[in-house]
Design an enzyme around this catalytic site. Sequence first.
Site, short mmCIF file in Angstrom:
data_model
loop_
_atom_site.label_atom_id
_atom_site.label_comp_id
_atom_site.label_asym_id
_atom_site.label_seq_id
_atom_site.Cartn_x
_atom_site.Cartn_y
_atom_site.Cartn_z
N SER A 1 -9.12 -0.84 7.84
CA SER A 1 -8.70 -0.70 6.44
C SER A 1 -8.09 -1.92 5.79
O SER A 1 -7.87 -1.92 4.59
CB SER A 1 -7.70 0.44 6.31
OG SER A 1 -8.39 1.64 6.21
N SER B 1 -9.42 1.68 3.70
CA SER B 1 -8.66 2.46 2.76
C SER B 1 -7.75 1.63 1.86
O SER B 1 -7.31 2.09 0.82
CB SER B 1 -7.80 3.49 3.50
OG SER B 1 -6.88 2.84 4.36
N LYS C 1 0.86 -1.19 0.00
CA LYS C 1 0.00 0.00 0.00
C LYS C 1 0.89 1.24 0.00
O LYS C 1 1.96 1.24 0.63
CB LYS C 1 -0.87 -0.07 1.27
CG LYS C 1 -1.86 1.05 1.46
CD LYS C 1 -2.66 0.79 2.75
CE LYS C 1 -3.66 1.86 3.07
NZ LYS C 1 -4.42 1.58 4.30
N1 GLN Z 1 -12.46 3.63 7.44
C1 GLN Z 1 -11.72 4.04 8.58
C2 GLN Z 1 -11.36 5.49 8.50
O1 GLN Z 1 -11.72 6.09 7.54
C3 GLN Z 1 -10.51 3.18 8.75
C4 GLN Z 1 -9.33 3.64 8.00
C5 GLN Z 1 -8.10 2.80 8.26
O2 GLN Z 1 -8.16 1.74 8.89
N2 GLN Z 1 -6.98 3.30 7.81
O3 GLN Z 1 -10.74 6.03 9.35
#
Ligand code: GLN
Length: 469
Positions: free
Chosen positions: A175, A151, A76
């Site tokens: 994420s 994400s 990532k």
């Molecule tokens: N969807 C969550 C957020 O927007 C988790 C994001 C993540 O785990 N990086 O914060």
Amino acid sequence: MLLNTIRETQAAIQNGTLSCMDVVRQCVDRIEATRNYNLYIEVVADEAMQQAAQLDARLSRGETCGRLAGAVFSIKDVLCWKSHGTTASSKILKGFVAPYTATVVSKLLAEDAILIGRVHCDEFAMGSSNENSCYGPALNPLDPAFVPGGSSGASAAAVALETCHFSVGSDTGGSVRQPAAFCGVHGFKPTYGLHSRYGLIAYASSFDQIGYMVRYVEDLPQLFEITAGKDVNDATTVDWSYRWDGKEEPVAGKLGYLKVPEGLLDPIVEKGYQKVIDKLGADGIQLEAWEMSLEEYLVPTYYILTTAEASSNLSRYDGIRYGLRHPGNSVESIVTNTRTKGFGKEVKRRLMMGTYVLSSGYYDAYYRKAQKVRGMIIRDMDQLFTKVEALLLPVSPVLPWLVGAKVDDPVAVYYADIFTVLANLTGQPGISVSLSGDQGAFPVGIQLIGPRFADDLLFKTGLFLTQLF
Ligand code: GLN
């Protein structure tokens, strides 16, 4: 199916039916064939082929290679990779070249895993759909009209589309687990402190953990063995070594399952979740329903604390030290112009929320209160794990949505994180398993959370779950 488990791939390489070069060639072909899903922002096909050729030569000479020889992976765009761009999928890091490689990635490379490229994500890992990326949305491998989750959406899609054996992502509030579920693969977030965060671009440091997305649960313990443990460059890591015994078995005692309040789940998710509970019960697993009293505080607590940490972590992107710089006639105007032009809408929204909850008039009302609630949630979960060995719950209350459908409703998207933020608030390990055999276009993801350092139990139970359906 092109790619098998890492062990199966290695066995085929050992007995001569496959070479490392064949594996890399297959992955590169898949990357080319799936370009329209908008996943990779950098592919190092030539370097990967060279590395594969060297491995093949070493193997043919009978030399022992690393434990991941023959495995191909992607990372990532929040993980530093020496001499390569790393942008957190933000315009503000345009032109930034990482001066070193993240510890987790170095450990994988040291075992001869082949890094094929970098995939994008939501900007600074903030989001649940991969639509907040400066590279545009990544698309769902099961139906490109839908989001792949986020994400780490592009990572999950890259695994589902068989462009690599596994992808390394980060999980601050789900994420890794949520996109894995949206794309029909499996995702794992370790106990906080078992994976070094050195070289991971920080979003919310007390929540962030690096995790894996895979097509086969079997691959997880093999990877985790290599990357878990102490790193002198990350003071929050724990001295801990792990060896998988290869056993596939569910919990020995009782498994808890979250009693989800009526109306919270999409009907298809609800049906899938109930099916798993029924099947486990029929299989003789002892189950105990658990009602969470603090459920309504999960999302607000998570968003208050993570935005507060983010507002501090992201203050370093000032146009002076890294990446993008927009001109101005004073230091202050350079900083303001760079941040105004460099950050996207969602990141700005969170930075404003974070600075607000940390500001002197509101610190006690929001930040300090959220810290206390976090403590209560941790105690609640610790107490639960004196009675049951692990907790079963959905990954997401909803299924993937159409690209663009929720861009104007950030709060609805935040609330869809309700089941994944729990493990990050407590620092406990979590795994999401996609079960085949579900009706509909998208499989329903099932999540397991265990006590801290019970990561192994999650692999075993996760494996058991995948074999149940
Ligand atoms: N969807 C969550 C957020 O927007 C988790 C994001 C993540 O785990 N990086 O914060």
